[in-house]
Design an enzyme around this catalytic site. Structure first.
Site, PDB file in Angstrom:
ATOM      1  N   GLU A 208       0.847  -1.190   0.000  1.00 11.84           N
ATOM      2  CA  GLU A 208       0.000   0.000   0.000  1.00 11.84           C
ATOM      3  C   GLU A 208       0.884   1.242   0.000  1.00 11.84           C
ATOM      4  O   GLU A 208       1.764   1.376   0.856  1.00 11.84           O
ATOM      5  CB  GLU A 208      -0.914  -0.016   1.229  1.00 11.84           C
ATOM      6  CG  GLU A 208      -1.906  -1.176   1.196  1.00 11.84           C
ATOM      7  CD  GLU A 208      -2.425  -1.581   2.572  1.00 11.84           C
ATOM      8  OE1 GLU A 208      -2.211  -0.831   3.546  1.00 11.84           O
ATOM      9  OE2 GLU A 208      -3.037  -2.664   2.669  1.00 11.84           O
TER      10      GLU A 208
ATOM     11  N   GLU B 230      -4.574  -6.522   2.979  1.00 12.25           N
ATOM     12  CA  GLU B 230      -3.334  -7.199   3.368  1.00 12.25           C
ATOM     13  C   GLU B 230      -3.332  -8.666   2.960  1.00 12.25           C
ATOM     14  O   GLU B 230      -2.320  -9.195   2.499  1.00 12.25           O
ATOM     15  CB  GLU B 230      -3.094  -7.072   4.869  1.00 12.25           C
ATOM     16  CG  GLU B 230      -2.580  -5.710   5.314  1.00 12.25           C
ATOM     17  CD  GLU B 230      -3.640  -4.618   5.253  1.00 12.25           C
ATOM     18  OE1 GLU B 230      -4.846  -4.960   5.200  1.00 12.25           O
ATOM     19  OE2 GLU B 230      -3.277  -3.431   5.259  1.00 12.25           O
TER      20      GLU B 230
ATOM     21  N   HIS C 100       0.262   0.663  15.801  1.00 13.65           N
ATOM     22  CA  HIS C 100       1.399   1.120  15.006  1.00 13.65           C
ATOM     23  C   HIS C 100       2.743   0.826  15.679  1.00 13.65           C
ATOM     24  O   HIS C 100       3.760   1.345  15.246  1.00 13.65           O
ATOM     25  CB  HIS C 100       1.305   2.630  14.735  1.00 13.65           C
ATOM     26  CG  HIS C 100       0.225   2.996  13.770  1.00 13.65           C
ATOM     27  ND1 HIS C 100      -1.099   2.940  14.088  1.00 13.65           N
ATOM     28  CD2 HIS C 100       0.285   3.429  12.483  1.00 13.65           C
ATOM     29  CE1 HIS C 100      -1.820   3.328  13.047  1.00 13.65           C
ATOM     30  NE2 HIS C 100      -1.000   3.631  12.056  1.00 13.65           N
TER      31      HIS C 100
END
Ligand SMILES: Cc1ncc(C[n+]2csc(CCOP(=O)(O)OP(=O)(O)O)c2C)c(N)n1
Lengths: 391, 329
Positions: free
Chosen positions: B31, B62, B131
């Protein structure tokens, strides 16, 4: 437009209120051979595509032979499971036409990505029918070479292979192998249940945006183990293609001629650079999901009977007889061949040796691993420690 | 010798570029890897120079990235997949664990999936949730996958090329908090001889305690070793580099000399790499050990809010504390 149901009209039911059955079961299907064995010259798909086939008598007889052989070998495998010779078997009974029709439509250069039930396609690819039995017997993990036969490994995880097929098809484009008659295409097989999976929907997105030379071939056999089609969708599955931006068509999956015609057209479109399409082969799984399953818990006898009347083999035989393409000698000869091949299959299955235990350490990594080498060595010396000891 | 000072991120970029040049079958997919060059710019400029057939901006899916890469690998390509952040690899987990890892085995060695799955991993950048995760144990636990991670620009440059050239499917973990740290990179460094991909390396020799670390924690351990040296303790720091397979010989050799070992990682301790190392070292070095193998790790919580990550992440003090404790036995 040919209709599967007698008395079908061109009336669209798409606007009709949702009934319990929903719109998912509307039989707007492409058909070239009726259950009674009547030939239909041509049929039109929802996007106006004309489907027809023009086989020689020899080819018609060949398709019949395929159907009978595939059914017989499948029955033998089911019997072998019942006798404890296979751990499990996923029967294709009832789906022979969808598999032989699509399998024979593949050209040598096309690559197929199957699930665990595609024994008929496997047969059409020229793979020894014993191969999947090794997998289900537990002596290997499917012994054929995917690249040699252009038929990938069986995939048990529902829907995973549709992405592999999409990537493979993208590779075909990257290799410049589209746009001509000898271009390549890929085909991904999956069931109605699989259409609920994320991977299948991701595959639709990817194939569409990359214009992949790929045919999605969904065998809608009406059930995902016990769950009926209505638990997976409220619209006919082939109509989903529109939302992803490629054509979808529903074919009578019990009609080997229509299955062939529709698949051949879709593959040829793909190889010529026209991108993916979705085929919904409308069919029925006549047996259990697998040998571990009890279908009487979730479906009624009358439904099974109604599909028996649409049997894919009976209709071809009726057609061959009516047209005098084949006679009693031919049918007897095919039956005899099927009997011989199934006996032969049985004999070979019974003599399939168990693998050497140490082979479990093989082929984990192309480049090996010291950790695994150490475990293999430990295992070997452990096994050797029994040698010569009293049993 | 062409030596340049590069950040770890730029070293990866340069290694990827080299791999694209070397082998026309290498493709990069993920991406935002194209025009944008990835959210960390690791693929910066690659699409411009190699085209959108080699550096592919994918749909936001994904499982699709990994699953289609499997098909491309079967077709003969060498896909290098970027997962944007550690916390987003889970939608692809099934494809990685059930398909990528097992394809070679299931096919009896007939198919190889020479794929690299690049994942920026770990914390320390003040990011929002999902993250900053350390998912290495999930992958290291999976037979059929190899898992590596780099800790400095030179390794980043070499290891990414080694991983791409390998026929094994490799999860390549990039210590995102170290992306911007600079170091000398020998651009002519040989790919095979000096440091094979699955070897550990002693990055600071010492005699008193062995610190075993990888990725972002290597630097933390080096700082701890510097501090300890002021107190007269010589810590040996080993950069494991390969998490699966582990270069256990290197660990054993060191621990047999020092008699003490501390494993340091950001991931939670429970069933983690530290547990594996502790068990193995105990088995192999039992008579050399002066104390139990200790672990300094993240806690067994989800990665916490960024304002407390300093407390969550192992730091110099926690490492030194563990070192002290190894002397308490
Ligand atoms: C991801 C996943 N979930 C569950 C299963 C267990 N399972 C095996 S077959 C099956 C039903 C599949 O139905 P469908 O896609 O319609 O294919 P069919 O078997 O009818 O050909 C299920 C739930 C599985 N193999 N994979």
């Amino acid at each position: 437009m040919a209709k599967g149901d007698p008395g079908g009209t061109t009336r669209s039911r798409r606007a009709a209120p949702r009934s319990k059955k929903g719109a998912a079961g509307d039989p707007e299907l492409v058909q070239l051979l009726t259950p009674e064995g009547e030939r239909i010259d041509s049929a039109t798909g929802p996007d106006g595509t004309e489907y027809r086939v023009d086989f020689t008598d020899e080819e018609y007889r060949g398709l019949y032979r395929d159907l009978v052989l595939v059914r017989k070998l499948d029955a033998e495998a089911t019997a072998l499971q019942r006798q404890g010779e296979l751990g499990l078997w996923a029967s294709l009974l009832g789906q022979e036409a969808a598999q032989v029709g699509s399998g024979r439509a593949l050209r040598a250069q096309d690559m197929a990505f199957p699930t665990y039930r595609e024994h008929g396609v496997l047969y059409c690819r020229g793979i020894d029918p014993i191969m999947p039995l090794g997998l289900f017997r537990g002596v290997d993990q499917g012994g054929w070479d995917p690249n040699e036969f252009k038929f990938n490994m069986y995939t048990i995880v529902i829907g995973a292979q549709t992405l592999h097929a999409t990537g493979y098809a993208m590779g075909i484009t990257m290799d410049g192998k589209v746009g001509t008659d000898d271009g390549e295409a890929a085909i991904a097989y999956f069931g109605d249940g699989a259409t609920s999976q994320g991977d299948v929907n991701e595959a639709f997105v990817w194939a569409s945006v990359f214009n992949a030379p790929l045919v999605f071939f969904c065998q809608n056999n009406q059930y995902a183990i016990s769950e009926p089609l209505e638990r997976q969708t409220r619209v006919p599955l082939y109509q989903r293609a529109a939302g992803f931006g490629f054509p979808g068509v529903r074919v009578d999956g019990n009609d080997v001629l229509a299955s062939y015609a529709v698949t051949r057209t879709a593959l040829d479109n793909a190889r010529h650079g026209q991108g993916p399409s979705l085929i919904e082969a409308y069919t029925y799984r006549m047996g259990a999901h697998t040998t571990s399953d009890d279908p009487t818990r979730y479906r009624i006898a009358s439904e099974v009977e109604s599909w028996q009347a649409k049997d894919p083999i009976i209709r071809v035989r009726a057609f061959l007889e009516k047209q005098q393409i084949a006679d009693a000698t031919f049918f007897a000869e095919v039956d005899e061949q099927a009997r011989r091949e199934s006996v032969h299959l049985r004999e070979r299955v019974l003599s399939m040796p168990d693998p050497e235990p140490v082979t479990m350490f093989d082929n984990v990594y192309p480049n090996g691993s010291p950790l695994l080498d150490e475990q293999r060595a430990q295992f070997n010396s452990y096994m050797e420690s029994f040698e010569g000891s009293a049993h | 010798m062409a030596t340049e000072t590069l950040t770890l991120g730029k070293a990866l970029n340069t290694g990827l570029r080299r791999a694209l040049e070397t082998d026309p079958k290498v493709i990069i997919m993920g991406e935002d890897v194209g025009k944008l060059g990835g959210v960390f710019r690791i693929t910066d400029g690659l699409q411009k120079d190699f085209g959108d057939q080699r550096v592919i901006d994918t749909p936001l899916a994904e499982s699709g990235i990994i699953g289609t890469a499997v098909g491309l690998a079967i077709r003969g390509y060498r896909p290098v997949c970027e997962i944007q952040f550690d916390g987003f690899v889970y939608p692809a987990y099934d494809q990685i664990v059930s398909q990528v890892a097992k394809m070679h085995y299931r096919s009896g060695g007939r198919l190889s999936i020479p794929m690299v799955i690049r994942i920026p991993f770990g914390g320390g950048i003040g990011a929002v949730e999902h993250h900053s995760e350390s998912p290495e144990a999930y992958f290291a636990h999976t037979a059929g996958l190899k898992v590596v991670t780099c800790s400095n620009p030179q390794d980043a440059y070499v290891m990414i090329q080694q991983a791409i050239a390998s026929d094994d499917p490799i999860v390549f973990l990039e210590p995102k908090r170290r992306y911007w740290e600079k170091g000398q990179v020998d651009l002519d460094a040989p790919l095979s001889d000096a440091y094979p991909l699955h070897s550990a390396r002693v990055v600071r020799p010492g005699t008193d305690v062995t610190l075993l670390a990888y990725g972002p924690m290597v630097r933390t351990c080096l700082e701890a070793a510097t501090a300890a040296a002021e107190d007269g303790r010589e810590l040996e720091v080993i950069d494991l580099r390969s998490l699966s397979p582990l270069d256990l010989a290197a660990a054993y050799e060191s621990v047999k000399r020092t008699g003490r070992a501390v494993v340091v990682h950001e991931a939670p301790s429970n069933i983690g790499l530290g547990a594996e190392l502790a068990a193995r070292i105990t088995e192999e070095c039992f008579y050399s050990l002066e104390s139990p193998v200790l672990r300094v790790t993240g806690f067994d919580t989800p990665y916490p809010a960024a304002r407390v990550e300093e407390e969550y992440l192992p730091d110099l003090d926690r490492v030194l504390d563990a070192v002290d404790r190894t002397f308490g036995w």
